[in-house]
Structure formats: C-alpha cells, structure tokens
Scaffold this active site. Structure first.
Site, short mmCIF file in Angstrom:
data_model
loop_
_atom_site.label_atom_id
_atom_site.label_comp_id
_atom_site.label_asym_id
_atom_site.label_seq_id
_atom_site.Cartn_x
_atom_site.Cartn_y
_atom_site.Cartn_z
N HIS A 131 9.42 64.28 86.04
CA HIS A 131 10.15 63.08 86.50
C HIS A 131 11.34 63.47 87.37
O HIS A 131 11.87 64.57 87.26
CB HIS A 131 10.65 62.25 85.29
CG HIS A 131 11.67 62.97 84.46
ND1 HIS A 131 11.33 63.92 83.51
CD2 HIS A 131 13.03 62.89 84.44
CE1 HIS A 131 12.44 64.38 82.94
NE2 HIS A 131 13.47 63.81 83.50
N ASP A 184 21.70 57.11 86.28
CA ASP A 184 20.25 57.35 86.46
C ASP A 184 19.37 56.11 86.57
O ASP A 184 18.30 56.05 85.95
CB ASP A 184 19.73 58.21 85.29
CG ASP A 184 20.40 59.57 85.19
OD1 ASP A 184 21.30 59.86 86.00
OD2 ASP A 184 20.03 60.34 84.28
N CYS A 224 20.58 59.96 78.39
CA CYS A 224 21.59 60.27 79.40
C CYS A 224 22.84 59.40 79.27
O CYS A 224 23.95 59.88 79.47
CB CYS A 224 20.97 60.16 80.80
SG CYS A 224 19.63 61.37 81.00
N HIS A 281 15.69 66.97 89.49
CA HIS A 281 15.09 68.21 89.01
C HIS A 281 14.28 68.95 90.07
O HIS A 281 13.55 68.32 90.84
CB HIS A 281 14.13 67.92 87.84
CG HIS A 281 14.78 67.30 86.65
ND1 HIS A 281 15.86 67.87 86.01
CD2 HIS A 281 14.50 66.16 85.97
CE1 HIS A 281 16.20 67.11 84.99
NE2 HIS A 281 15.40 66.06 84.94
N LYS A 307 22.39 65.84 88.64
CA LYS A 307 22.35 66.66 87.43
C LYS A 307 20.91 67.11 87.17
O LYS A 307 19.97 66.55 87.73
CB LYS A 307 22.90 65.89 86.24
CG LYS A 307 22.15 64.61 85.91
CD LYS A 307 22.95 63.74 84.95
CE LYS A 307 22.18 62.55 84.47
NZ LYS A 307 20.98 62.85 83.70
N ASP A 325 19.51 62.01 88.16
CA ASP A 325 18.68 63.08 87.63
C ASP A 325 17.92 63.67 88.83
O ASP A 325 17.28 62.93 89.58
CB ASP A 325 17.70 62.48 86.62
CG ASP A 325 17.56 63.32 85.37
OD1 ASP A 325 18.50 64.07 85.04
OD2 ASP A 325 16.51 63.21 84.70
#
Length: 211
Positions: A87, A14, A157, A54, A112, A52
């Site tokens: 984020h 990340d 993480c 989202h 993820k 990451d």
C-alpha cells in the site's frame, strides 16, 4: 461556542487512496471523514498533512517476505512487525491524497514510512523512534501549541501520531468524527480511543470547532 484556535494546527493523517474504500488497505467508511476534514480546514490558519510513502521493497509488506501472508508477524530491524498488503507505494495512485480532499491551504506535507527497514505509523517518528520526520520541530518553530488530529486510521497512524504529539508537549485533540478505524480486531478502534485518552489526548467532536 467555537474554540479559540490561536497557535493551533489541524493535522490530517494519511487520507490517501489506498486507505479509502476500493484501496489496497481500505478503512471501512473511511471516505466519510473527508467532508468533515474539509469543513474543519475552513477554521484553521495552519494545516499540515502526513503521507504514508513506502518504497516497493518495504519490510511491512507481506509480499516481501517469502511464505508469509497479510496478518502474519515478522521481526523487522529488531521490532515485531505486523504484515500489511502492499500500500501507498511511492509514485502510485494509491499513495495520492483523495481527490475530494482540499489541499489548497496546506502549509506542508510530511512523508513517512520511506525507510524500507522501519514502519512508521506516527507522523512524527518511525516505530523504533530512530528516525524523525521533522514534523515536531516544524510545529514548535511555528509557535504551534495545540494539535488537532484527524484522518486514517484511528487505531494505527492516527493513534500513534496523537500519542507522539502528547509526548512532545503539544496539547493534543482527536476529532473523533474525522477519523475511522481499520479494526483488524473489532475492538481496536475503541481500545485506541481509551489509550489516547489515558495518555492525555482530548477527545472532541467536530461540532466543538464548527458550531
């Protein structure tokens, strides 16, 4: 003497704009890990990154819970969930890897946190361990036995990725000068190191590989 890196993977967790200074969820001095990681990449034949990633309606965002603010806790799909600022939204600049991080030799990127109903700190599983990113099987199928973890953030993480790596049977190293902590509480980073060490993660400095 440099370590033998046969059957080893460098795992970059990340290192994205939102986790770096100026980002939505910035890790203090997080950008200092980039030159260390770039130097380490020269030593590994096998490099994998996590991202990451989202959706806008992700349940870990405080903005998606009426009357709640960053730092509050809610229940999300049966788990206690700390609420974060928005984020690493899919397609946003914040979700992109930092431009100074060299991706040229990466074998794969594992995304993820894509399920709005579950947060996913680890690069291997979501927080409920209901969904698997495929990273563990991928490494095993490639004959990887040793995993060297770097990236952001040490107390979230990176920690959960390293703990899952150990639980899956990989010999797991944390490269301490290639990670930084969020430190929501000032001791979180140190606590994370203790927790990883206790679980069997081997803590090293990049000099063990670069010298």
């Amino acid at each position: 003497m440099a370590m033998n890196l046969k059957n080893s993977a460098l795992l970059i967790v990340d290192v994205q704009n939102d986790f770096l200074p100026g980002g939505a969820l910035a890790v203090t001095r997080g950008d200092e890990v980039i030159p260390v990681i770039n130097a380490l990449q020269e030593k590994f034949n096998f490099i994998v990154a996590t991202q990451d990633f989202h959706p806008e309606d992700h349940g870990s965002f405080a903005a998606n819970h009426e009357g709640k603010k960053v730092g509050d806790t809610v229940e999300l799909n049966g788990l206690s969930q700390f609420l974060w600022p928005v984020h690493c939204v899919q397609g946003s600049e914040g979700a992109e890897f930092h431009e100074e991080l060299n991706p040229i030799r990466w074998t794969a990127i594992f995304q993820k946190g894509t399920n709005p109903e579950a947060d996913s700190y680890s690069g291997f599983f979501d927080n409920a361990r209901r969904e698997d990113t495929g990273l563990g099987d991928f490494l095993q199928n490639e004959g990887i036995m040793n995993v060297f973890v770097t990236g952001l953030a040490q107390d979230y993480c990176v920690k959960f990725t390293a703990l899952d790596s150990v639980s899956l049977g990989f010999k797991t190293y944390l490269i301490m000068d290639a990670t930084k902590a969020v430190n929501v509480n000032s001791v979180d980073g140190d606590k994370a190191l203790e927790e990883m060490k206790k679980a069997g993660v081997i803590l090293i400095e990049s000099t063990a590989i670069l010298d």
